[in-house]
Scaffold this motif. Structure first.
Motif, mmCIF file in Angstrom:
data_model
loop_
_atom_site.group_PDB
_atom_site.id
_atom_site.type_symbol
_atom_site.label_atom_id
_atom_site.label_comp_id
_atom_site.label_asym_id
_atom_site.label_seq_id
_atom_site.Cartn_x
_atom_site.Cartn_y
_atom_site.Cartn_z
ATOM 1 N N ALA A 1 4.939 6.899 -11.689
ATOM 2 C CA ALA A 1 6.217 7.617 -11.801
ATOM 3 C C ALA A 1 6.099 8.995 -11.163
ATOM 4 O O ALA A 1 7.010 9.450 -10.463
ATOM 5 C CB ALA A 1 6.614 7.731 -13.279
ATOM 6 N N ASP A 2 4.966 9.651 -11.386
ATOM 7 C CA ASP A 2 4.779 10.990 -10.819
ATOM 8 C C ASP A 2 4.660 10.934 -9.291
ATOM 9 O O ASP A 2 5.198 11.789 -8.593
ATOM 10 C CB ASP A 2 3.539 11.658 -11.424
ATOM 11 C CG ASP A 2 3.744 11.963 -12.910
ATOM 12 O OD1 ASP A 2 4.913 11.884 -13.372
ATOM 13 O OD2 ASP A 2 2.753 12.261 -13.594
ATOM 14 N N PHE A 3 3.982 9.908 -8.795
ATOM 15 C CA PHE A 3 3.916 9.730 -7.337
ATOM 16 C C PHE A 3 5.321 9.593 -6.769
ATOM 17 O O PHE A 3 5.669 10.183 -5.755
ATOM 18 C CB PHE A 3 3.119 8.474 -6.982
ATOM 19 C CG PHE A 3 1.612 8.631 -7.073
ATOM 20 C CD1 PHE A 3 1.009 9.877 -7.037
ATOM 21 C CD2 PHE A 3 0.812 7.498 -7.189
ATOM 22 C CE1 PHE A 3 -0.381 9.998 -7.111
ATOM 23 C CE2 PHE A 3 -0.573 7.606 -7.257
ATOM 24 C CZ PHE A 3 -1.170 8.858 -7.222
ATOM 25 N N HIS B 1 -1.363 1.321 -5.375
ATOM 26 C CA HIS B 1 -2.195 2.515 -5.187
ATOM 27 C C HIS B 1 -3.674 2.122 -5.113
ATOM 28 O O HIS B 1 -4.129 1.270 -5.872
ATOM 29 C CB HIS B 1 -1.976 3.500 -6.336
ATOM 30 C CG HIS B 1 -0.518 3.757 -6.612
ATOM 31 N ND1 HIS B 1 0.345 4.167 -5.613
ATOM 32 C CD2 HIS B 1 0.228 3.617 -7.734
ATOM 33 C CE1 HIS B 1 1.573 4.296 -6.139
ATOM 34 N NE2 HIS B 1 1.533 3.953 -7.421
ATOM 35 N N ALA B 2 -4.413 2.757 -4.194
ATOM 36 C CA ALA B 2 -5.843 2.458 -4.046
ATOM 37 C C ALA B 2 -6.618 3.093 -5.205
ATOM 38 O O ALA B 2 -6.253 4.162 -5.687
ATOM 39 C CB ALA B 2 -6.353 2.998 -2.720
ATOM 40 N N CYS B 3 -7.664 2.411 -5.651
ATOM 41 C CA CYS B 3 -8.402 2.886 -6.818
ATOM 42 C C CYS B 3 -9.889 2.975 -6.532
ATOM 43 O O CYS B 3 -10.446 2.130 -5.832
ATOM 44 C CB CYS B 3 -8.206 1.938 -8.003
ATOM 45 S SG CYS B 3 -6.529 1.931 -8.629
ATOM 46 N N ARG C 1 -9.926 17.237 -5.105
ATOM 47 C CA ARG C 1 -9.674 17.424 -3.681
ATOM 48 C C ARG C 1 -9.492 16.079 -2.955
ATOM 49 O O ARG C 1 -8.628 15.908 -2.107
ATOM 50 C CB ARG C 1 -10.869 18.182 -3.062
ATOM 51 C CG ARG C 1 -10.675 18.608 -1.612
ATOM 52 C CD ARG C 1 -11.993 19.086 -1.040
ATOM 53 N NE ARG C 1 -12.953 17.994 -0.962
ATOM 54 C CZ ARG C 1 -14.263 18.149 -1.126
ATOM 55 N NH1 ARG C 1 -14.791 19.328 -1.388
ATOM 56 N NH2 ARG C 1 -15.064 17.103 -1.031
ATOM 57 N N ASP C 2 -10.301 15.089 -3.360
ATOM 58 C CA ASP C 2 -10.350 13.839 -2.600
ATOM 59 C C ASP C 2 -9.327 12.785 -3.031
ATOM 60 O O ASP C 2 -9.128 11.801 -2.328
ATOM 61 C CB ASP C 2 -11.756 13.213 -2.702
ATOM 62 C CG ASP C 2 -12.811 14.087 -2.029
ATOM 63 O OD1 ASP C 2 -12.407 15.014 -1.287
ATOM 64 O OD2 ASP C 2 -14.005 13.852 -2.262
ATOM 65 N N PHE C 3 -8.748 12.965 -4.195
ATOM 66 C CA PHE C 3 -7.836 11.927 -4.712
ATOM 67 C C PHE C 3 -6.471 12.518 -5.057
ATOM 68 O O PHE C 3 -6.346 13.711 -5.329
ATOM 69 C CB PHE C 3 -8.447 11.260 -5.944
ATOM 70 C CG PHE C 3 -9.669 10.425 -5.621
ATOM 71 C CD1 PHE C 3 -9.538 9.090 -5.263
ATOM 72 C CD2 PHE C 3 -10.942 10.997 -5.645
ATOM 73 C CE1 PHE C 3 -10.657 8.326 -4.950
ATOM 74 C CE2 PHE C 3 -12.069 10.239 -5.332
ATOM 75 C CZ PHE C 3 -11.928 8.900 -4.983
ATOM 76 N N ASP C 4 -5.484 11.639 -5.061
ATOM 77 C CA ASP C 4 -4.125 12.081 -5.382
ATOM 78 C C ASP C 4 -3.917 12.197 -6.888
ATOM 79 O O ASP C 4 -3.025 12.891 -7.350
ATOM 80 C CB ASP C 4 -3.115 11.077 -4.810
ATOM 81 C CG ASP C 4 -3.236 10.991 -3.297
ATOM 82 O OD1 ASP C 4 -2.901 11.987 -2.634
ATOM 83 O OD2 ASP C 4 -3.708 9.946 -2.800
ATOM 84 N N ALA C 5 -4.721 11.446 -7.646
ATOM 85 C CA ALA C 5 -4.640 11.537 -9.106
ATOM 86 C C ALA C 5 -5.987 11.102 -9.664
ATOM 87 O O ALA C 5 -6.728 10.375 -9.014
ATOM 88 C CB ALA C 5 -3.534 10.640 -9.649
ATOM 89 N N ASN D 1 0.818 -1.219 0.000
ATOM 90 C CA ASN D 1 0.000 0.000 0.000
ATOM 91 C C ASN D 1 0.853 1.270 0.000
ATOM 92 O O ASN D 1 1.664 1.496 0.885
ATOM 93 C CB ASN D 1 -0.903 -0.039 1.236
ATOM 94 C CG ASN D 1 -1.886 1.113 1.239
ATOM 95 O OD1 ASN D 1 -1.968 1.867 0.268
ATOM 96 N ND2 ASN D 1 -2.613 1.245 2.325
ATOM 97 N N SER D 2 0.640 2.099 -1.007
ATOM 98 C CA SER D 2 1.423 3.336 -1.141
ATOM 99 C C SER D 2 0.791 4.486 -0.367
ATOM 100 O O SER D 2 1.409 5.531 -0.191
ATOM 101 C CB SER D 2 1.502 3.731 -2.617
ATOM 102 O OG SER D 2 0.206 4.120 -3.066
ATOM 103 N N GLY D 3 -0.475 4.308 0.018
ATOM 104 C CA GLY D 3 -1.177 5.413 0.662
ATOM 105 C C GLY D 3 -1.779 6.391 -0.335
ATOM 106 O O GLY D 3 -2.469 7.327 0.047
ATOM 107 N N LYS D 4 -1.538 6.165 -1.617
ATOM 108 C CA LYS D 4 -2.068 7.069 -2.649
ATOM 109 C C LYS D 4 -3.424 6.561 -3.142
ATOM 110 O O LYS D 4 -3.647 5.346 -3.219
ATOM 111 C CB LYS D 4 -1.108 7.148 -3.845
ATOM 112 C CG LYS D 4 0.266 7.689 -3.493
ATOM 113 C CD LYS D 4 0.222 9.180 -3.219
ATOM 114 C CE LYS D 4 1.636 9.724 -3.062
ATOM 115 N NZ LYS D 4 1.614 11.131 -2.623
#
Lengths: 441, 422
Positions: free
Chosen positions: A433-435, A156-158, A217-221, A130-133
């Motif tokens: 990669a961006d994370f 990454h969580a989806c 706001r709620d997601f990293d990507a 788990n990356s936490g993203k």
């Protein structure tokens, strides 16, 4: 997750156009593969499956390994085995085409391996640490599914947001049923989701129930995999008559529900692309005695694949070449149901030829001249730019707005499932990669 | 995935797949690419006094349309300088320290053996393989199979190698002998740590019948070559098993001969080899074939509940016995699955012309009938049947107690009545 499919679906009437290989046939065909170096078939596959390697594994009876090789490159390998236009991709590139021997039946071999994997519930992949993203994916079609699976492998969580009740996108709602029926697409959705950690929210329309700003706001990507919009219509008189439909909309109805064609004596399909050909073959396959396509150009310039046209013609589909519909008329006064298509002949410049008007009787008219591109959703959403209605991205799916990515039909304008699979996966790699670079918060 | 690490005579390898001493193991760059592709180890193409090769060196044997099902070569040992080879061995070891390099050697005198062994070990050799097998060219000069065919010479040279080597010594045996066992035992007496077999089989693969010259043709002549490739596997399996089951032998074996995929490799392993060496299939399709070999073997072990390669080594040896110990009262008959039958009647003609005339055509159907009272259970029909699982050989519960020929002649065990012997 998603709503179950109806048991009354017109598509159930169709059997597979290409029959599956059994073990003897698969072994014989696999043994014929030359195991080319720097193989042209791999280069012709958007997901770059190591085709000679998976075929060699079939030949050694290592079907498990063959399936792994396929899914490693393309998690949607089961549907692609059925729906890919292999004639113009891998099979079309096979070196046997330069001999008098038939090219390797790569699609059928891929189906042999991937179906076995489904039948035996082989598990090849697990989620990464788990990356936490958290990543939101708009649309639950092939691009988002491929992206989500790859993102899960990377930890990454989806969350998939789908406006329909079912996932799978056009694999569920649009693929010609003699290639794949909706239930098979749903199996694939389950196959993808079995990696775990993919939250699915159906019946959610982004822009209505949830805004872009909320997602940001709620997601990293955020991955945009919304596909294309509604059928484009002709803008001619009579399009609102009964039994006049956009082809994509009609196909979805035929695949997910029951359509009644019992009193249709002739259907007219307007358009010359692959959707038009699919619709024509489907209507014909459901028993309509006469199916006529109306297409503006000559056969040589038709955008539908030659092999698909050959199959349609073989099944009795007729075509009015270099013709355009000018109006749709009701069957008789006082009814609101279509009865006639007024047409005109076109010259090579696609201009109407004076005095060439003719009419076709029609109890059903399907319009297959394209689908709307994205319009309003991203209006004024800075950084996401459109090019002829397609979202612009780099090769890793990055849009011009940080943390927003896109792939599939909304980005490529509408190509194949395999392109969506490749783009979804590439975008997942781009996001990852961006994370890692700290590009996203 | 399962750990495929193997140990053959003290040579540890990440997997049991080695390149055999042959053209695919001719140079450092080749072997480095092979290791990158996944090969576990490599036996460097035989070093010795560099030779001069002929032009036209290989020929293939096409069997029923399969090109290269058999293969031959008249190439000799390395034609590259010792210095270059040694430098490349050192470089390859530096880049791939985990992958064993076994250096194949072939020289004449004791002092030459001493020197080249020392040089090979200095370069980083993890093992030495003595080439006592080459059946063409080198044997005319008193080396290769000329050594392997003489147990006393084999033993003497093996002893020299052992005297000078600080790394394991494998003796590569020639199949061009009537019985492999004395030759394996000679290597053992010489002190070998293990053997590898088979080398190629002395052969003429084909003849150009318009020019009246055997192949591969060198101008207007040719010479006998070394036969190899998929077609030789049965011969190799037998020789490996013959040594593996001999209680006097007991040395580790590296199996060679017709390995094209993981299934072939498993056959060698269960008959007693702990590693396999591959040449021809790599020559035909490249190093990339090892991916399926590794994956297929791992999957095989997994599905058979094994955790290491060593668990299957020799597993079929107890079942390999003398003919005289086979149960003569075990009886099978052919059963044809009428639903699967496609009506080719190859079984009918095979049985009528080549076996015991017990499969017959029937009126009104293309599906033949087996006369079970006459069927001797020979398998021929099943072998010619183009549909898998259409013909099954089914055991008959005939009520007879198992009895072998040896039991019959020693203790008078009762044999069932013969079938088809009239």
């Amino acid at each position: 997750m998603a709503a179950p499919l109806s048991n009354h679906r017109s598509e159930a009437a169709f059997e597979d156009f290409k029959l599956p290989l059994l073990r003897d046939g698969a072994m014989a065909e696999a043994t014929r593969c030359l195991f080319c170096h720097d193989a042209p078939c791999i280069k012709a596959c958007p997901t770059a499956i190591d085709i000679p390697q998976f075929i060699r594994k079939i030949a050694s009876d290592n079907v498990h390994g063959a399936a792994k090789t396929i899914f490693e490159s393309n998690i949607l390998g089961m549907s692609c085995a059925r729906v890919c236009p292999v004639e113009v991709l891998c099979v079309g590139a096979c070196v046997y085409n330069d001999t008098e021997q038939p090219p390797i039946a790569i699609g059928k071999l891929q189906r042999y391996a991937t179906d076995r994997a489904y039948d035996e519930s082989w598990k090849f992949f697990s989620a990464g640490p788990n990356s936490g993203k958290r990543v939101a994916l708009i649309g639950g079609g092939p691009a988002s599914l491929a992206a989500a699976h790859e993102l899960r492998r990377l930890g990454h969580a989806c969350t998939i947001l789908e406006k329909r009740a079912t996932l799978g996108g056009l694999n569920t709602t649009g693929v010609a049923p003699y290639k794949m029926r909706a239930d098979r697409s749903i199996s694939e959705v389950e196959w993808v989701l079995s990696i775990g950690g993919i939250e699915v929210r159906t019946n959610v329309t982004v822009g209505e129930q949830i805004t872009l700003a909320q997602l940001e706001r709620d997601f990293d990507a955020v991955f945009i995999g919304v596909g294309l919009g509604a059928d484009t219509m002709l803008g001619i008189p009579g399009e609102t008559l009964g039994n006049v439909h956009g082809a994509v909309e009609w196909i979805e109805r035929m695949k997910l529900r029951a359509v009644d064609l019992s009193d249709v004596r002739r259907a007219v399909i307007i358009g010359g692309g692959n959707t038009a050909l699919d619709a024509a073959r489907e209507v014909r396959g459901l028993g309509v005695p006469r199916v006529t396509m109306v297409y503006r150009g000559r056969r040589e310039v038709m955008s539908g694949y030659a092999h698909e046209f050959a199959a349609a013609a073989n099944e009795g589909v007729e075509v009015e070449w270099q013709a355009a519909a000018t109006a749709l008329r009701n069957a008789r006064e006082g009814t609101l149901r279509v009865g006639t298509v007024s047409c005109t002949r076109l010259d090579d410049g696609r201009r109407a030829i004076a005095g060439s008007a003719f009419e076709l009787d029609a109890d059903l008219v399907l319009v297959a001249i394209g689908q709307a591109k994205l319009s309003a959703l991203f209006d004024g959403f800075e950084g996401i730019t459109l090019d002829h209605g397609r979202i612009r991205t780099d090769t890793d799916g990055r849009t011009g707005r940080a943390r927003w990515y896109a792939g599939g039909d909304c980005q490529n304008g509408g190509v194949e499932v395999v392109n969506a699979a490749a783009e979804g996966k590439a975008a997942a790699r781009g996001i990852d990669a961006d994370f890692r670079r700290g590009g996203a918060r | 995935m399962i750990d495929l690490t193997t140990n053959t005579a003290g040579i540890v390898s990440p997997n049991p797949f080695w390149l055999a001493s042959a053209p695919p193991a001719n140079s450092g760059l080749q072997i480095q690419r092979a290791f990158e592709a996944g090969w576990g180890g490599a036996v460097w193409k035989t070093l010795g006094v560099p030779i001069q090769n002929v032009s036209s060196r290989f020929a293939g044997h096409t069997i029923h349309g399969v090109q290269g099902a058999g293969f031959t070569n008249i190439e000799l040992i390395t034609d590259r300088s010792l210095e270059v080879n040694l430098k490349e061995i050192a470089e390859t070891k530096r880049l791939f320290p985990r992958n064993p390099i076994i250096v194949s050697l072939m020289v004449e005198t004791e002092s030459a053996w001493r020197e080249i062994i020392a040089q090979s070990i200095d370069a980083g050799a993890d093992g030495i393989e003595l080439n006592f097998g080459c059946p063409h060219g080198m044997c005319e000069r008193g080396m290769g199979s000329a050594v392997g065919q003489e147990p006393a010479v084999n033993e003497r040279i093996t002893a020299w190698a052992k005297k000078y080597s600080t790394v394991p010594v494998l003796v590569k045996l020639t199949p061009n002998v009537s019985d492999i066992v004395p030759h394996g035992l000679a290597a053992k007496r010489g002190g070998a740590d293990g053997v590898s077999l088979i080398n190629t089989i002395k052969s003429i693969i084909a003849v150009d019948i318009d020019r009246f010259v055997p192949e591969p043709r060198v101008g207007n002549r040719s010479s006998n070559g070394g036969y190899c490739g998929a077609a030789v596997k049965p011969i190799a399996l037998h020789m490996v098993a013959a040594l593996a089951r001999d209680s006097r032998f007991g040395l580790p074996i590296s199996g060679i001969g017709g390995v094209t995929n993981w299934r072939d490799a498993v056959e060698f392993l269960v008959l007693g080899a702990s590693t396999v060496q591959v040449c021809t299939e790599v020559m035909l399709r490249g190093y990339g074939i090892v991916e399926d070999m590794i994956d297929g073997l791992a999957r095989y072990l997994e599905t058979h509940g094994c955790h290491s390669v060593s668990e299957i080594v020799g597993k079929a040896i107890p079942a390999y016995s003398e003919w005289g110990d086979l149960d003569l009262n075990y009886e099978t008959v052919a059963k044809i699955n009428a639903d699967a039958c496609i009506g080719c009647q190859l079984c009918v003609v095979a049985c009528h012309d080549g076996a015991h005339q017990c499969i017959h055509p029937q009126e009104g159907t293309r599906v033949p009938r087996v006369d079970e009272s006459e069927c001797v259970g020979c398998n021929l029909c099943q072998i010619v049947c183009p549909v898998s699982h259409c013909i099954e050989m089914v055991q008959v519960q005939n009520g007879h107690t198992p009895a072998t020929w040896n039991q019959h002649i020693t203790t008078g065990a009762t044999l069932r009545p013969k079938k088809g012997a009239h």
